[in-house]
Design a protein around this motif. Structure first.
Motif, PDB file in Angstrom:
ATOM      1  N   MET A 254       8.502  18.466  17.463  1.00 54.57           N
ATOM      2  CA  MET A 254       7.484  19.451  17.814  1.00 54.57           C
ATOM      3  C   MET A 254       6.377  18.804  18.635  1.00 54.57           C
ATOM      4  O   MET A 254       5.861  19.399  19.587  1.00 54.57           O
ATOM      5  N   LEU A 255       6.005  17.586  18.270  1.00 54.23           N
ATOM      6  CA  LEU A 255       4.954  16.876  18.991  1.00 54.23           C
ATOM      7  C   LEU A 255       5.384  16.564  20.417  1.00 54.23           C
ATOM      8  O   LEU A 255       4.590  16.708  21.361  1.00 54.23           O
ATOM      9  N   ASP A 256       6.648  16.163  20.599  1.00 58.70           N
ATOM     10  CA  ASP A 256       7.158  15.898  21.950  1.00 58.70           C
ATOM     11  C   ASP A 256       7.130  17.165  22.799  1.00 58.70           C
ATOM     12  O   ASP A 256       6.725  17.145  23.966  1.00 58.70           O
ATOM     13  N   ALA A 257       7.561  18.278  22.202  1.00 59.80           N
ATOM     14  CA  ALA A 257       7.560  19.547  22.938  1.00 59.80           C
ATOM     15  C   ALA A 257       6.132  19.964  23.286  1.00 59.80           C
ATOM     16  O   ALA A 257       5.873  20.471  24.384  1.00 59.80           O
ATOM     17  N   LEU A 258       5.203  19.739  22.361  1.00 59.28           N
ATOM     18  CA  LEU A 258       3.808  20.080  22.617  1.00 59.28           C
ATOM     19  C   LEU A 258       3.232  19.238  23.744  1.00 59.28           C
ATOM     20  O   LEU A 258       2.485  19.736  24.594  1.00 59.28           O
ATOM     21  N   ARG A 259       3.582  17.972  23.791  1.00 59.64           N
ATOM     22  CA  ARG A 259       3.110  17.104  24.881  1.00 59.64           C
ATOM     23  C   ARG A 259       3.617  17.601  26.235  1.00 59.64           C
ATOM     24  O   ARG A 259       2.870  17.629  27.221  1.00 59.64           O
ATOM     25  N   LYS A 260       4.907  17.984  26.281  1.00 53.19           N
ATOM     26  CA  LYS A 260       5.460  18.512  27.530  1.00 53.19           C
ATOM     27  C   LYS A 260       4.745  19.798  27.932  1.00 53.19           C
ATOM     28  O   LYS A 260       4.441  20.016  29.099  1.00 53.19           O
ATOM     29  N   TYR A 261       4.493  20.658  26.954  1.00 52.56           N
ATOM     30  CA  TYR A 261       3.801  21.925  27.211  1.00 52.56           C
ATOM     31  C   TYR A 261       2.393  21.673  27.753  1.00 52.56           C
ATOM     32  O   TYR A 261       1.968  22.320  28.709  1.00 52.56           O
TER      33      TYR A 261
ATOM     34  N   ILE B  69      -1.539  27.391  22.070  1.00 50.37           N
ATOM     35  CA  ILE B  69      -0.803  26.261  21.504  1.00 50.37           C
ATOM     36  C   ILE B  69      -0.178  26.660  20.175  1.00 50.37           C
ATOM     37  O   ILE B  69       0.988  26.358  19.914  1.00 50.37           O
ATOM     38  N   LYS B  70      -0.950  27.389  19.364  1.00 46.44           N
ATOM     39  CA  LYS B  70      -0.426  27.842  18.066  1.00 46.44           C
ATOM     40  C   LYS B  70       0.769  28.754  18.270  1.00 46.44           C
ATOM     41  O   LYS B  70       1.795  28.629  17.592  1.00 46.44           O
ATOM     42  N   ASP B  71       0.671  29.685  19.207  1.00 40.83           N
ATOM     43  CA  ASP B  71       1.766  30.594  19.493  1.00 40.83           C
ATOM     44  C   ASP B  71       2.989  29.836  19.998  1.00 40.83           C
ATOM     45  O   ASP B  71       4.128  30.184  19.678  1.00 40.83           O
ATOM     46  N   PHE B  72       2.762  28.798  20.798  1.00 36.21           N
ATOM     47  CA  PHE B  72       3.870  27.989  21.299  1.00 36.21           C
ATOM     48  C   PHE B  72       4.595  27.290  20.158  1.00 36.21           C
ATOM     49  O   PHE B  72       5.817  27.275  20.104  1.00 36.21           O
ATOM     50  N   LEU B  73       3.830  26.721  19.244  1.00 39.15           N
ATOM     51  CA  LEU B  73       4.449  26.010  18.118  1.00 39.15           C
ATOM     52  C   LEU B  73       5.123  26.982  17.177  1.00 39.15           C
ATOM     53  O   LEU B  73       6.130  26.701  16.584  1.00 39.15           O
TER      54      LEU B  73
ATOM     55  N   PRO C 125       0.825  -1.210   0.000  1.00 41.00           N
ATOM     56  CA  PRO C 125       0.000   0.000   0.000  1.00 41.00           C
ATOM     57  C   PRO C 125       0.859   1.258   0.000  1.00 41.00           C
ATOM     58  O   PRO C 125       1.945   1.292   0.575  1.00 41.00           O
ATOM     59  N   ASN C 126       0.353   2.272  -0.654  1.00 41.15           N
ATOM     60  CA  ASN C 126       1.022   3.572  -0.651  1.00 41.15           C
ATOM     61  C   ASN C 126       0.627   4.327   0.598  1.00 41.15           C
ATOM     62  O   ASN C 126      -0.502   4.242   1.062  1.00 41.15           O
ATOM     63  N   GLY C 127       1.547   5.101   1.112  1.00 40.95           N
ATOM     64  CA  GLY C 127       1.245   5.938   2.262  1.00 40.95           C
ATOM     65  C   GLY C 127       0.558   7.200   1.788  1.00 40.95           C
ATOM     66  O   GLY C 127       1.220   8.191   1.533  1.00 40.95           O
ATOM     67  N   GLY C 128      -0.745   7.160   1.669  1.00 40.63           N
ATOM     68  CA  GLY C 128      -1.476   8.289   1.136  1.00 40.63           C
ATOM     69  C   GLY C 128      -1.679   9.390   2.152  1.00 40.63           C
ATOM     70  O   GLY C 128      -1.379   9.237   3.333  1.00 40.63           O
ATOM     71  N   GLY C 129      -2.158  10.483   1.680  1.00 35.64           N
ATOM     72  CA  GLY C 129      -2.482  11.596   2.547  1.00 35.64           C
ATOM     73  C   GLY C 129      -1.410  12.660   2.564  1.00 35.64           C
ATOM     74  O   GLY C 129      -0.342  12.513   1.978  1.00 35.64           O
ATOM     75  N   ARG C 130      -1.714  13.737   3.256  1.00 38.17           N
ATOM     76  CA  ARG C 130      -0.778  14.841   3.371  1.00 38.17           C
ATOM     77  C   ARG C 130       0.346  14.501   4.332  1.00 38.17           C
ATOM     78  O   ARG C 130       0.160  13.725   5.264  1.00 38.17           O
ATOM     79  N   LYS C 131       1.486  15.121   4.108  1.00 38.53           N
ATOM     80  CA  LYS C 131       2.576  14.947   5.049  1.00 38.53           C
ATOM     81  C   LYS C 131       2.237  15.690   6.329  1.00 38.53           C
ATOM     82  O   LYS C 131       1.509  16.676   6.322  1.00 38.53           O
ATOM     83  N   ARG C 132       2.788  15.215   7.420  1.00 38.04           N
ATOM     84  CA  ARG C 132       2.511  15.827   8.703  1.00 38.04           C
ATOM     85  C   ARG C 132       3.137  17.211   8.759  1.00 38.04           C
ATOM     86  O   ARG C 132       4.272  17.415   8.341  1.00 38.04           O
ATOM     87  N   SER C 133       2.389  18.153   9.296  1.00 36.32           N
ATOM     88  CA  SER C 133       2.928  19.501   9.443  1.00 36.32           C
ATOM     89  C   SER C 133       3.618  19.667  10.796  1.00 36.32           C
ATOM     90  O   SER C 133       4.395  20.592  10.988  1.00 36.32           O
ATOM     91  N   ILE C 134       3.341  18.783  11.727  1.00 30.03           N
ATOM     92  CA  ILE C 134       3.998  18.800  13.031  1.00 30.03           C
ATOM     93  C   ILE C 134       5.007  17.662  13.060  1.00 30.03           C
ATOM     94  O   ILE C 134       4.644  16.489  12.947  1.00 30.03           O
TER      95      ILE C 134
END
Length: 79
Positions: free
Chosen positions: A56-63, A75-79, A43-52
């Protein structure tokens, strides 16, 4: 059945007549067997690439552990 006939070196026209299907189908299955070793392509990995990104995801979880009640704009300002 098509896979077994391909392995036994039958021609595409012969396979298409024995198994009611098109020559294109037989050709695609033959190609998949040569390239991937299976009658189906992976199968092809369809869909959009992740923007996060993962960092960034690890930092967001800590935040969010420190500030679970944050608003979306914070959250947007933090990222």
């Amino acid at each position: 059945m098509i896979r077994d006939m391909i392995i036994s070196k039958c021609e595409n026209v012969e396979i298409a007549k024995a198994v009611p299907c098109s020559l294109v189908t037989v050709r695609n299955i033959r190609l998949n067997l040569q390239v991937y070793g299976s009658t189906k392509a992976p199968p092809n990995g369809g869909g959009r690439k992740r923007s996060i990104t993962p960092p960034m995801l690890d930092a967001l979880r800590k935040y969010l552990r420190k500030r679970p009640g944050s608003y979306q704009y914070e959250i947007k300002d933090f990222l």
